[in-house]
Design a protein around this motif. Structure first.
Motif, PDB file in Angstrom:
ATOM      1  N   THR A  85       0.741  -1.106   0.123  1.00 60.65           N
ATOM      2  CA  THR A  85      -0.104   0.023  -0.068  1.00 60.65           C
ATOM      3  C   THR A  85       0.835   1.107  -0.039  1.00 60.65           C
ATOM      4  O   THR A  85       1.572   1.446   0.762  1.00 60.65           O
ATOM      5  N   LEU A  86       0.420   2.200  -0.905  1.00 60.45           N
ATOM      6  CA  LEU A  86       1.284   3.275  -0.905  1.00 60.45           C
ATOM      7  C   LEU A  86      -0.054   4.513  -0.223  1.00 60.45           C
ATOM      8  O   LEU A  86      -1.009   4.555  -0.728  1.00 60.45           O
ATOM      9  N   VAL A  87       0.430   5.439   0.448  1.00 51.46           N
ATOM     10  CA  VAL A  87      -0.364   6.630   0.839  1.00 51.46           C
ATOM     11  C   VAL A  87      -0.065   7.776  -0.115  1.00 51.46           C
ATOM     12  O   VAL A  87       1.062   8.517   0.317  1.00 51.46           O
ATOM     13  N   ASP A  88      -1.052   8.026  -1.028  1.00 49.46           N
ATOM     14  CA  ASP A  88      -0.677   9.247  -1.820  1.00 49.46           C
ATOM     15  C   ASP A  88      -1.241  10.496  -1.200  1.00 49.46           C
ATOM     16  O   ASP A  88      -0.910  11.456  -1.790  1.00 49.46           O
ATOM     17  N   GLY A  89      -2.306  10.470  -0.550  1.00 49.01           N
ATOM     18  CA  GLY A  89      -2.862  11.581  -0.069  1.00 49.01           C
ATOM     19  C   GLY A  89      -4.177  11.263   0.866  1.00 49.01           C
ATOM     20  O   GLY A  89      -4.561  10.074   1.237  1.00 49.01           O
ATOM     21  N   LEU A  90      -4.514  12.229   1.733  1.00 47.93           N
ATOM     22  CA  LEU A  90      -5.424  12.074   2.513  1.00 47.93           C
ATOM     23  C   LEU A  90      -6.688  13.119   2.284  1.00 47.93           C
ATOM     24  O   LEU A  90      -6.267  14.456   1.917  1.00 47.93           O
ATOM     25  N   VAL A  91      -7.784  13.010   2.159  1.00 44.84           N
ATOM     26  CA  VAL A  91      -8.936  13.985   2.325  1.00 44.84           C
ATOM     27  C   VAL A  91      -9.625  13.990   3.693  1.00 44.84           C
ATOM     28  O   VAL A  91     -10.163  12.799   3.969  1.00 44.84           O
ATOM     29  N   LEU A  92      -9.407  15.053   4.256  1.00 39.58           N
ATOM     30  CA  LEU A  92     -10.324  15.047   5.408  1.00 39.58           C
ATOM     31  C   LEU A  92     -11.393  15.834   5.672  1.00 39.58           C
ATOM     32  O   LEU A  92     -11.381  16.956   4.986  1.00 39.58           O
ATOM     33  N   ALA A  93     -12.287  15.414   6.415  1.00 39.43           N
ATOM     34  CA  ALA A  93     -13.630  16.500   6.454  1.00 39.43           C
ATOM     35  C   ALA A  93     -14.204  15.992   7.854  1.00 39.43           C
ATOM     36  O   ALA A  93     -13.315  15.622   8.752  1.00 39.43           O
ATOM     37  N   ARG A  94     -14.964  16.955   8.147  1.00 36.60           N
ATOM     38  CA  ARG A  94     -15.336  17.165   9.343  1.00 36.60           C
ATOM     39  C   ARG A  94     -15.870  16.009   9.937  1.00 36.60           C
ATOM     40  O   ARG A  94     -15.914  15.338  11.415  1.00 36.60           O
ATOM     41  N   SER A  95     -16.573  14.838   9.184  1.00 42.26           N
ATOM     42  CA  SER A  95     -17.162  13.788   9.725  1.00 42.26           C
ATOM     43  C   SER A  95     -16.124  12.848   9.082  1.00 42.26           C
ATOM     44  O   SER A  95     -15.402  12.571   8.362  1.00 42.26           O
ATOM     45  N   GLY A  96     -15.793  11.692   9.975  1.00 40.88           N
ATOM     46  CA  GLY A  96     -14.898  10.398   9.634  1.00 40.88           C
ATOM     47  C   GLY A  96     -15.310   9.832   8.674  1.00 40.88           C
ATOM     48  O   GLY A  96     -14.706   9.174   7.740  1.00 40.88           O
TER      49      GLY A  96
END
Length: 116
Positions: A85-96
């Motif tokens: 697994t490669l982590v290319d990015g995170l999309v963070l929001a107010r809700s999990g």
């Protein structure tokens, strides 16, 4: 380069259009990653162990001790599932529930054996 064959076991079922079977794309994931997770059954129980690895052509070499339960099982020809697994990015929001990861993942299914 040819694509890897799609089988019932390797076909992506959830969001299938995101599945990639192109050999070159899969090799890019393998060549960029550092750690894989090796899944197998030992003594009738599922086990997943993180390990270092390297690729030479179509062969994936897993680093570890030949005395480990992983290599004892693989040396007997146990079925193995390997995930990188490669982590290319995170999309963070107010809700999990609305947050997500951009994760290129490679899953590989083979029978194990020892090298050499």
């Amino acid at each position: 380069m040819t694509d890897f064959a799609r089988t019932e076991r390797t076909q992506v079922h959830r969001l299938p259009k995101r599945g990639v079977y192109n050999r070159e794309a899969v090799y890019r994931i393998l060549d960029e990653g550092l750690v894989c997770h090796v899944g197998f059954v030992a003594d009738g129980k599922p086990v997943v162990i993180p390990a270092g690895y390297g690729r030479d052509g179509d062969t994936l070499y897993i680093h570890g001790s030949t005395a480990s339960r992983m290599f004892r099982a693989l040396g007997k020809g146990a079925d193995v599932s390997i995930a990188v697994t490669l982590v290319d990015g995170l999309v963070l929001a107010r809700s999990g529930f609305s947050s997500l990861h951009e994760l290129p993942v490679g899953d590989y299914f083979r029978q194990g054996h020892t090298a050499g």
